[in-house]
Design a protein around this motif. Structure first.
Motif, short mmCIF file in Angstrom:
data_model
loop_
_atom_site.label_atom_id
_atom_site.label_comp_id
_atom_site.label_asym_id
_atom_site.label_seq_id
_atom_site.Cartn_x
_atom_site.Cartn_y
_atom_site.Cartn_z
N THR A 1 -16.41 13.58 -2.65
CA THR A 1 -15.48 12.73 -1.66
C THR A 1 -15.63 11.39 -2.56
O THR A 1 -15.78 10.31 -1.89
N TYR A 2 -15.16 11.44 -3.98
CA TYR A 2 -14.83 10.18 -4.54
C TYR A 2 -13.88 10.47 -5.61
O TYR A 2 -13.97 11.08 -6.47
N PRO A 3 -12.44 9.71 -5.38
CA PRO A 3 -11.41 10.05 -6.23
C PRO A 3 -11.76 9.50 -7.66
O PRO A 3 -12.39 8.46 -7.72
N SER B 1 -5.09 5.89 0.50
CA SER B 1 -4.06 4.77 0.49
C SER B 1 -4.59 3.76 -0.72
O SER B 1 -5.79 3.79 -1.04
N GLU C 1 -11.49 -2.65 -2.27
CA GLU C 1 -10.70 -3.38 -2.15
C GLU C 1 -9.22 -2.77 -2.10
O GLU C 1 -8.23 -3.26 -1.58
N ASN C 2 -9.02 -1.94 -2.94
CA ASN C 2 -7.97 -1.23 -3.60
C ASN C 2 -7.59 0.40 -3.10
O ASN C 2 -6.37 0.75 -3.44
N LEU C 3 -8.72 0.80 -2.50
CA LEU C 3 -8.55 2.24 -2.04
C LEU C 3 -9.01 2.64 -0.69
O LEU C 3 -9.99 1.99 -0.50
N LYS C 4 -8.19 3.23 0.10
CA LYS C 4 -8.90 3.50 1.45
C LYS C 4 -8.81 5.02 1.63
O LYS C 4 -7.91 5.53 1.44
N LEU C 5 -9.99 5.59 2.06
CA LEU C 5 -9.69 7.01 2.77
C LEU C 5 -9.93 7.20 3.93
O LEU C 5 -10.69 6.41 4.71
N SER C 6 -8.96 8.06 4.48
CA SER C 6 -9.08 8.54 6.14
C SER C 6 -9.42 9.75 6.16
O SER C 6 -8.89 10.73 5.66
N TYR C 7 -10.45 10.03 7.08
CA TYR C 7 -10.75 11.49 7.36
C TYR C 7 -10.47 11.64 8.82
O TYR C 7 -10.70 10.84 9.68
N ARG C 8 -9.81 12.83 9.16
CA ARG C 8 -9.71 13.09 10.42
C ARG C 8 -10.87 13.81 11.21
O ARG C 8 -11.35 14.71 10.20
N PRO D 1 -10.24 13.88 -3.90
CA PRO D 1 -11.85 14.11 -3.16
C PRO D 1 -12.09 15.63 -3.22
O PRO D 1 -11.56 16.34 -2.85
N GLY D 2 -13.39 15.66 -3.90
CA GLY D 2 -13.97 17.01 -3.85
C GLY D 2 -14.19 17.20 -5.55
O GLY D 2 -15.23 17.87 -5.88
N TRP E 1 -9.58 9.48 13.68
CA TRP E 1 -9.69 9.28 12.19
C TRP E 1 -10.78 8.17 12.11
O TRP E 1 -10.93 7.10 12.46
N ASN F 1 -5.73 16.22 7.18
CA ASN F 1 -6.75 15.84 7.55
C ASN F 1 -7.53 14.74 6.89
O ASN F 1 -8.66 14.23 7.25
N ARG G 1 -3.80 0.54 -3.05
CA ARG G 1 -3.10 -0.94 -3.07
C ARG G 1 -2.49 -1.06 -4.48
O ARG G 1 -3.02 -0.74 -5.50
N LYS H 1 -6.17 11.10 4.26
CA LYS H 1 -5.29 10.25 3.90
C LYS H 1 -5.85 9.44 2.77
O LYS H 1 -6.56 8.72 3.12
N TRP I 1 0.91 -1.10 0.01
CA TRP I 1 0.01 -0.08 -0.19
C TRP I 1 0.80 1.10 -0.09
O TRP I 1 1.71 1.40 0.66
#
Lengths: 290, 290
Positions: free
Chosen positions: B234-236, A27, B22-29, A236-237, B15, A23, A29, A25, A15
């Motif tokens: 909020t979607y890549p 990730s 499966e292949n993408l993770k978003l993390s929001y503070r 995002p956005g 967070w 604020n 794969r 992140k 990853w």
């Protein structure tokens, strides 16, 4: 290896986690590391990702991907080249992924494409490992690579270009100067009488200050200024802004003609991209839209 | 508390990490948990995030945010309500954030807005903690809440609505039926003679199969079908598709008139959203675009 700073191997695989935003992140794969090099300027990788194909990663941050990088590159290249009636001499500042240069080479009228990217490693990585974006290892002979600082490159030039395209990264660190008034003045001088320039001017939602400052600076130099928007890959956005400054009057959107083969852009998309969202139109009007 | 499944406290703060892809993770503070409840259907939270303000999170996945949720809601609501000359009876399937209903209430001609959201907890959470999206706790009296399954709600109805808006989540789990041919047939029957429907039809880049299947299913039922796009929050990847099916001929984009106050949508944006990217126009044409 330095890539260990940016890549983590978990039980799910390998990853990349972007760490630039305070604020948020992302990730991704990835299957494999296709290219890795510490250049004099930055850490350069091309990663083969599952969802976005090969992606260019600088200092751990995704810059462009094979799946959707063409949207940005086509929107940045075709708008000025379509609006100018005879764009013979083209200058691209930044744009090391070579995607804007590849699009510019679709115009027969274009005679020279000066591509000023400071980092040769970026160009080499993209030419070899991201051919869908860069056009591959045998580029059009009109493209002339200059591995130097774009800010220095344009200083003192007078009327040498018909179209200048600023394909910069975000205005932090070295790219900050590519958003300065002094740089825009140099671009204005480097353009011929009827010349025009375009730059990416960041997200209308998340970088409103940078966007409006860019709009004002370009508007104070050029008699004709216009903004257009597009979706931006992997951010995002979604919405992204581009600002045009022109020495010649610009045609109305409905007068735009476009006949190139492209993946994303067509005549209707170019025309439609001037339809600014209500909140953005209001912001621009308050800042003295022309 | 169940939120511990979705939230992690690190040295940087609290967070949320989305884990659905499966292949993408978003993390929001996030600053704070404003609402949390395990409903009979799903785990519901409203989180106060740093970059996106309050956001609705279902089973750990962000659904809409206060900063950019209005883009999606306005594009989904105003297009059908502007295209129909007299949308008196409106049905919204899903849409528990109440944003589409809020936009529909801007039309004086609208007499009733049936909002069929299965999960009352979602409505309660958004009315209280996301007033910018939902319109707050004192909604327009024309909005009638039905806390039931949208698929069951429309079965057997005949000609009761002028406009039906399907505001579904992704076609996995319970929402899968909202993309089925049987459901679209029920919607067709529930529409009056000159009625029209719209649904979100996923990303043209990442869910091409779902998008084209939706296009074909709606196109096989309705004499007039059209696709439009917008940026999705909020979607890549950015780009999102919407599919319209109509029993009456639709006006050309340049004939669209729009005079409501909105944050994102205006007349030009509605017209421009029919300008499909080159690759998408080609896909649609191959599948029998009308």
């Amino acid at each position: 290896m330095d890539k260990q700073r940016y890549l983590q191997r978990t039980q799910d695989g390998l990853w990349l986690t972007e760490d630039e935003k305070e604020n948020l992140k992302l990730s991704y794969r990835v299957r494999d590391v296709l290219f890795e090099e510490q250049s004099p300027f930055q850490h350069v990788m091309v990663l083969d990702s599952y969802d976005f194909g090969p992606m260019l990663v600088l200092d751990g941050v995704v810059q462009t991907t094979s799946v959707d990088g063409h949207i940005y590159n086509e929107m940045l290249a075709h708008m000025p080249l379509t609006l100018h009636p005879a764009p013979r001499r083209v200058l691209i500042i930044g744009g090391g992924d070579c995607g804007v240069a590849k699009e510019a080479a679709k115009y027969d009228v274009v005679e020279t494409i000066d591509l000023v990217e400071i980092d040769e490693a970026v160009v080499r990585a993209c030419r070899k490992h991201m051919p869908e974006v860069s056009g591959g290892e045998h580029p059009d002979p009109r493209i002339r690579h200059h591995y130097s600082d774009g800010v220095e490159f344009v200083k003192g030039r007078q009327g040498e270009y018909d179209v200048i395209i600023v394909d910069s990264s975000d205005p932090v660190g070295p790219a900050e100067q590519l958003f300065s008034s002094a740089f825009y003045r140099d671009l204005h001088a480097a353009l011929d009488e009827g010349g025009l320039m375009v730059c990416q001017s960041q997200s209308p939602i998340f970088h409103r200050d940078v966007m409006l400052r860019t709009w004002e600076r370009i508007g104070s130099l050029f008699p004709h200024v216009r903004m257009y928007t597009a979706v931006v890959p992997t951010y995002p956005g979604g919405l992204w802004s581009f600002t045009l400054g022109s020495k010649r009057p610009l045609p109305a959107p409905e007068e735009i003609r476009f006949d190139k083969e492209a993946f994303y852009v067509n005549e209707n998309v170019l025309r439609a991209s001037f339809a600014l969202p209500a909140f953005l139109e209001k912001l621009i009007r308050e800042r003295g839209g022309k």
